[in-house]
Design a protein around this motif. Structure first.
Motif, PDB file in Angstrom:
ATOM      1  N   CYS A  47       0.804  -1.229   0.000  1.00  0.00           N
ATOM      2  CA  CYS A  47       0.000   0.000   0.000  1.00  0.00           C
ATOM      3  C   CYS A  47       0.836   1.277   0.000  1.00  0.00           C
ATOM      4  N   VAL A  48       2.028   1.235  -0.579  1.00  0.00           N
ATOM      5  CA  VAL A  48       2.850   2.448  -0.640  1.00  0.00           C
ATOM      6  C   VAL A  48       2.131   3.490  -1.486  1.00  0.00           C
ATOM      7  N   ILE A  49       1.998   4.687  -0.921  1.00  0.00           N
ATOM      8  CA  ILE A  49       1.374   5.805  -1.620  1.00  0.00           C
ATOM      9  C   ILE A  49       2.359   6.955  -1.734  1.00  0.00           C
ATOM     10  N   GLU A  50       2.109   7.793  -2.720  1.00  0.00           N
ATOM     11  CA  GLU A  50       2.850   9.041  -2.858  1.00  0.00           C
ATOM     12  C   GLU A  50       1.899  10.154  -2.459  1.00  0.00           C
ATOM     13  N   VAL A  51       2.317  10.976  -1.536  1.00  0.00           N
ATOM     14  CA  VAL A  51       1.478  12.071  -1.057  1.00  0.00           C
ATOM     15  C   VAL A  51       1.764  13.290  -1.924  1.00  0.00           C
ATOM     16  N   ASP A  71      13.801   0.465   3.512  1.00  0.00           N
ATOM     17  CA  ASP A  71      14.095  -0.869   2.988  1.00  0.00           C
ATOM     18  C   ASP A  71      13.528  -1.049   1.585  1.00  0.00           C
ATOM     19  N   LEU A  72      12.391  -0.387   1.313  1.00  0.00           N
ATOM     20  CA  LEU A  72      11.755  -0.470  -0.009  1.00  0.00           C
ATOM     21  C   LEU A  72      12.359   0.507  -1.010  1.00  0.00           C
ATOM     22  N   GLY A  73      13.330   1.316  -0.561  1.00  0.00           N
ATOM     23  CA  GLY A  73      13.959   2.300  -1.434  1.00  0.00           C
ATOM     24  C   GLY A  73      13.138   3.572  -1.578  1.00  0.00           C
ATOM     25  N   ARG A  74      12.196   3.776  -0.686  1.00  0.00           N
ATOM     26  CA  ARG A  74      11.318   4.962  -0.718  1.00  0.00           C
ATOM     27  C   ARG A  74      11.798   5.958   0.334  1.00  0.00           C
ATOM     28  N   THR A  75      12.929   6.587   0.061  1.00  0.00           N
ATOM     29  CA  THR A  75      13.544   7.467   1.052  1.00  0.00           C
ATOM     30  C   THR A  75      13.086   8.919   0.932  1.00  0.00           C
ATOM     31  N   ASP A  76      12.399   9.259  -0.162  1.00  0.00           N
ATOM     32  CA  ASP A  76      11.893  10.619  -0.300  1.00  0.00           C
ATOM     33  C   ASP A  76      10.722  10.826   0.652  1.00  0.00           C
ATOM     34  N   LYS A  77      10.593  12.047   1.130  1.00  0.00           N
ATOM     35  CA  LYS A  77       9.586  12.345   2.146  1.00  0.00           C
ATOM     36  C   LYS A  77       8.147  12.173   1.662  1.00  0.00           C
ATOM     37  N   GLN A  78       7.884  12.113   0.382  1.00  0.00           N
ATOM     38  CA  GLN A  78       6.505  12.073  -0.073  1.00  0.00           C
ATOM     39  C   GLN A  78       5.853  10.697   0.019  1.00  0.00           C
ATOM     40  N   TYR A  79       6.577   9.661   0.433  1.00  0.00           N
ATOM     41  CA  TYR A  79       6.016   8.318   0.478  1.00  0.00           C
ATOM     42  C   TYR A  79       5.536   7.954   1.877  1.00  0.00           C
TER      43      TYR A  79
END
Length: 99
Positions: A47-51, A71-79
């Protein structure tokens, strides 16, 4: 009950949820399955979302969510993980594209 607006792009789907509701409650407001969910406990990453707007409207992130997104490589703040997010005020999101 104070209702807050959640907009899901690119569908343009808008729903009103009670303040503090988990984003998983979106599924109770529409006949469409718009956010993929697996475990609903922040352990699968389905359920990864981008805000797109209103990042601070989704409640605080705990350390486990931050670590898992890293861990999922989603290091940007918008996730965020939708199952761990609670709608505190209006927000606009979209399902994150797979990396």
């Amino acid at each position: 009950m104070d209702l807050k607006k959640l907009t899901l792009m690119p569908h343009g789907l808008e729903v009103l949820l009670p303040e503090g509701s988990p984003l998983t409650d979106l599924e109770n407001q529409t006949s469409q399955r718009v956010i993929p969910f697996g475990c609903q406990s922040g352990a699968c990453g389905a359920c990864v979302i981008e805000v797109l707007d209103g990042f601070d409207s989704l409640g605080d992130m705990d350390g486990d969510e931050v670590d898992f997104l890293e861990d999922l490589g989603r290091t940007d703040k918008q996730y965020r993980l939708a199952c761990q997010s609670r709608l505190m005020s209006a927000a606009t999101i979209r399902i994150a594209e797979e990396e």
